[in-house]
Design a protein around this motif. Sequence first.
Motif, PDB file in Angstrom:
ATOM      1  N   ARG A   1       3.651  -0.958  -6.699  1.00  0.00           N
ATOM      2  CA  ARG A   1       2.886  -1.021  -7.945  1.00  0.00           C
ATOM      3  C   ARG A   1       1.386  -1.198  -7.688  1.00  0.00           C
ATOM      4  O   ARG A   1       0.580  -1.061  -8.605  1.00  0.00           O
ATOM      5  CB  ARG A   1       3.397  -2.174  -8.814  1.00  0.00           C
ATOM      6  N   LEU A   2       1.035  -1.513  -6.449  1.00  0.00           N
ATOM      7  CA  LEU A   2      -0.366  -1.709  -6.090  1.00  0.00           C
ATOM      8  C   LEU A   2      -0.995  -0.444  -5.518  1.00  0.00           C
ATOM      9  O   LEU A   2      -2.172  -0.449  -5.149  1.00  0.00           O
ATOM     10  CB  LEU A   2      -0.490  -2.842  -5.068  1.00  0.00           C
ATOM     11  N   ASP A   3      -0.231   0.642  -5.451  1.00  0.00           N
ATOM     12  CA  ASP A   3      -0.730   1.888  -4.878  1.00  0.00           C
ATOM     13  C   ASP A   3      -1.831   2.494  -5.749  1.00  0.00           C
ATOM     14  O   ASP A   3      -1.810   2.396  -6.986  1.00  0.00           O
ATOM     15  CB  ASP A   3       0.393   2.920  -4.752  1.00  0.00           C
ATOM     16  N   GLY A   4      -2.776   3.133  -5.082  1.00  0.00           N
ATOM     17  CA  GLY A   4      -3.811   3.867  -5.774  1.00  0.00           C
ATOM     18  C   GLY A   4      -3.368   5.284  -6.087  1.00  0.00           C
ATOM     19  O   GLY A   4      -2.242   5.690  -5.779  1.00  0.00           O
ATOM     20  N   PRO A   5      -4.252   6.072  -6.686  1.00  0.00           N
ATOM     21  CA  PRO A   5      -3.920   7.467  -6.994  1.00  0.00           C
ATOM     22  C   PRO A   5      -3.751   8.273  -5.710  1.00  0.00           C
ATOM     23  O   PRO A   5      -4.223   7.867  -4.647  1.00  0.00           O
ATOM     24  CB  PRO A   5      -5.128   7.947  -7.801  1.00  0.00           C
ATOM     25  N   PRO A   6      -3.073   9.411  -5.789  1.00  0.00           N
ATOM     26  CA  PRO A   6      -2.874  10.245  -4.591  1.00  0.00           C
ATOM     27  C   PRO A   6      -4.205  10.640  -3.956  1.00  0.00           C
ATOM     28  O   PRO A   6      -5.192  10.910  -4.653  1.00  0.00           O
ATOM     29  CB  PRO A   6      -2.120  11.462  -5.134  1.00  0.00           C
ATOM     30  N   ARG A   7      -4.219  10.663  -2.625  1.00  0.00           N
ATOM     31  CA  ARG A   7      -5.407  11.063  -1.874  1.00  0.00           C
ATOM     32  C   ARG A   7      -5.220  12.480  -1.339  1.00  0.00           C
ATOM     33  O   ARG A   7      -4.099  12.942  -1.120  1.00  0.00           O
ATOM     34  CB  ARG A   7      -5.628  10.106  -0.700  1.00  0.00           C
ATOM     35  N   ALA A   8      -6.337  13.114  -1.058  1.00  0.00           N
ATOM     36  CA  ALA A   8      -6.285  14.477  -0.515  1.00  0.00           C
ATOM     37  C   ALA A   8      -5.637  14.497   0.864  1.00  0.00           C
ATOM     38  O   ALA A   8      -5.012  15.501   1.249  1.00  0.00           O
ATOM     39  CB  ALA A   8      -7.702  15.061  -0.447  1.00  0.00           C
ATOM     40  N   ASP A   9      -5.762  13.382   1.633  1.00  0.00           N
ATOM     41  CA  ASP A   9      -5.167  13.348   2.971  1.00  0.00           C
ATOM     42  C   ASP A   9      -3.711  12.915   2.957  1.00  0.00           C
ATOM     43  O   ASP A   9      -3.075  12.821   4.008  1.00  0.00           O
ATOM     44  CB  ASP A   9      -5.978  12.431   3.903  1.00  0.00           C
TER      45      ASP A   9
ATOM     46  N   PRO B   1      -6.794  -0.681   5.615  1.00  0.00           N
ATOM     47  CA  PRO B   1      -7.835  -0.780   4.589  1.00  0.00           C
ATOM     48  C   PRO B   1      -7.874  -2.194   4.007  1.00  0.00           C
ATOM     49  O   PRO B   1      -7.092  -3.062   4.404  1.00  0.00           O
ATOM     50  CB  PRO B   1      -7.366   0.236   3.536  1.00  0.00           C
ATOM     51  N   ASP B   2      -8.781  -2.426   3.075  1.00  0.00           N
ATOM     52  CA  ASP B   2      -8.790  -3.696   2.351  1.00  0.00           C
ATOM     53  C   ASP B   2      -7.483  -3.829   1.583  1.00  0.00           C
ATOM     54  O   ASP B   2      -7.217  -3.059   0.652  1.00  0.00           O
ATOM     55  CB  ASP B   2      -9.967  -3.742   1.370  1.00  0.00           C
ATOM     56  N   LEU B   3      -6.663  -4.802   1.974  1.00  0.00           N
ATOM     57  CA  LEU B   3      -5.392  -5.003   1.298  1.00  0.00           C
ATOM     58  C   LEU B   3      -5.629  -5.663  -0.056  1.00  0.00           C
ATOM     59  O   LEU B   3      -6.576  -6.429  -0.233  1.00  0.00           O
ATOM     60  CB  LEU B   3      -4.473  -5.866   2.158  1.00  0.00           C
ATOM     61  N   PRO B   4      -4.764  -5.394  -1.043  1.00  0.00           N
ATOM     62  CA  PRO B   4      -4.953  -5.982  -2.369  1.00  0.00           C
ATOM     63  C   PRO B   4      -4.889  -7.510  -2.300  1.00  0.00           C
ATOM     64  O   PRO B   4      -4.060  -8.071  -1.584  1.00  0.00           O
ATOM     65  CB  PRO B   4      -3.774  -5.419  -3.178  1.00  0.00           C
ATOM     66  N   PRO B   5      -5.752  -8.205  -3.048  1.00  0.00           N
ATOM     67  CA  PRO B   5      -5.684  -9.665  -3.074  1.00  0.00           C
ATOM     68  C   PRO B   5      -4.350 -10.143  -3.636  1.00  0.00           C
ATOM     69  O   PRO B   5      -3.742  -9.479  -4.491  1.00  0.00           O
ATOM     70  CB  PRO B   5      -6.840 -10.061  -3.998  1.00  0.00           C
ATOM     71  N   VAL B   6      -3.903 -11.283  -3.157  1.00  0.00           N
ATOM     72  CA  VAL B   6      -2.670 -11.883  -3.655  1.00  0.00           C
ATOM     73  C   VAL B   6      -2.971 -13.291  -4.154  1.00  0.00           C
ATOM     74  O   VAL B   6      -3.822 -13.993  -3.614  1.00  0.00           O
ATOM     75  CB  VAL B   6      -1.564 -11.924  -2.575  1.00  0.00           C
ATOM     76  N   GLY B   7      -2.261 -13.681  -5.202  1.00  0.00           N
ATOM     77  CA  GLY B   7      -2.278 -15.074  -5.618  1.00  0.00           C
ATOM     78  C   GLY B   7      -1.208 -15.818  -4.847  1.00  0.00           C
ATOM     79  O   GLY B   7      -0.124 -15.273  -4.578  1.00  0.00           O
TER      80      GLY B   7
END
Length: 332
Positions: free
Chosen positions: A80-88, A140-146
């Motif tokens: 659920r933390l994934d970003g939009p599809p990348r070209a690579d 990459p910068d991993l998503p912050p977690v609480g």
Amino acid sequence: MYDVVLLSLGSERDAPGGGCGSGGACCGGADEAGGATPEERCETPRVPVLACADALTARGARVETVTARSDADIDQVLARLDGPPRADGLTWPDPDGKTRLVVATASDGQLRAVLRRLVRRYAPPPSRRPADLPGNRTVPDLPPVGVLPLDPARTGAARDLAAQLGLPRDPAAVAAAVLDGTARRLDLLRNDGGSVTLDGALLGAADDAGRPLHWRGRVEVDDAILSDGEEAIMACAIGNAAGYARLDDVTLLADPDPTDGRVEVAVAVPVVTRSRLGRRRVRLEVRRARGRAVAVVPRDEKVPFLDDGVEGELNRKRSWWTEPGAWAVWTS
């Protein structure tokens, strides 16, 4: 409005003593829930989880509580933390995502289990390293977690990572940090065994009487050699934070800092000296170094260790290296 996932880890997850919480129980003390089994207790979230969920809901967040009992369960949440599809074609975290993750932790080992899956999800293979990845990182910068600690704060040397970082422990304060706080970026240690370390590792053990069991191994920090593998070692501490800074009354790590981009390493070596009268004395020599990476090559068959509180045995070379600022926590 944020979507918040409150993630707890169930009884199948690894943790010190074979359980994932205190007293060997997955979601609570062994005497809770009227003698219910760990699996039954895990069906109902712990009281701090429910309190945090209520605080988040009161602030307008959409909240879901999830109990994960496998890596696959954790991965479903992290997707659920994934970003939009990348070209690579790489799977990448969404820096502007509206989903926030809170990990309910009964031990540092549980938090590590989630970060390990984050790294596996988002670390690109070396052959597909993208140009926008920082040159001193493999992730990459991993998503912050609480972080929602489930157990009371411990005092003395045995403090958990949340206490060391000064993170809130009250469920309402955790909710406020996740919704209104800032992301504090921290260093992460990766290792060539496929795992990660948030706090640190301690190599060595003691017998039933508490006496250190000496072992031999080559310990290198960048170009500095702390032990050549021929002498006895009482303990070796590998520190990102300060969880293993002291061993009884011995200071191993001088000033570990999880934000300085370096790992601090110490070995404690017994050294034999003789007085002017020829009397044999043994003193403990602590050697320290800081650097980008550390490698330990055991000379003995098996060297016991603790890594973020999780037990293991080292029987081959293991290397740890620093990923500066790779992960983050929500803090007030």
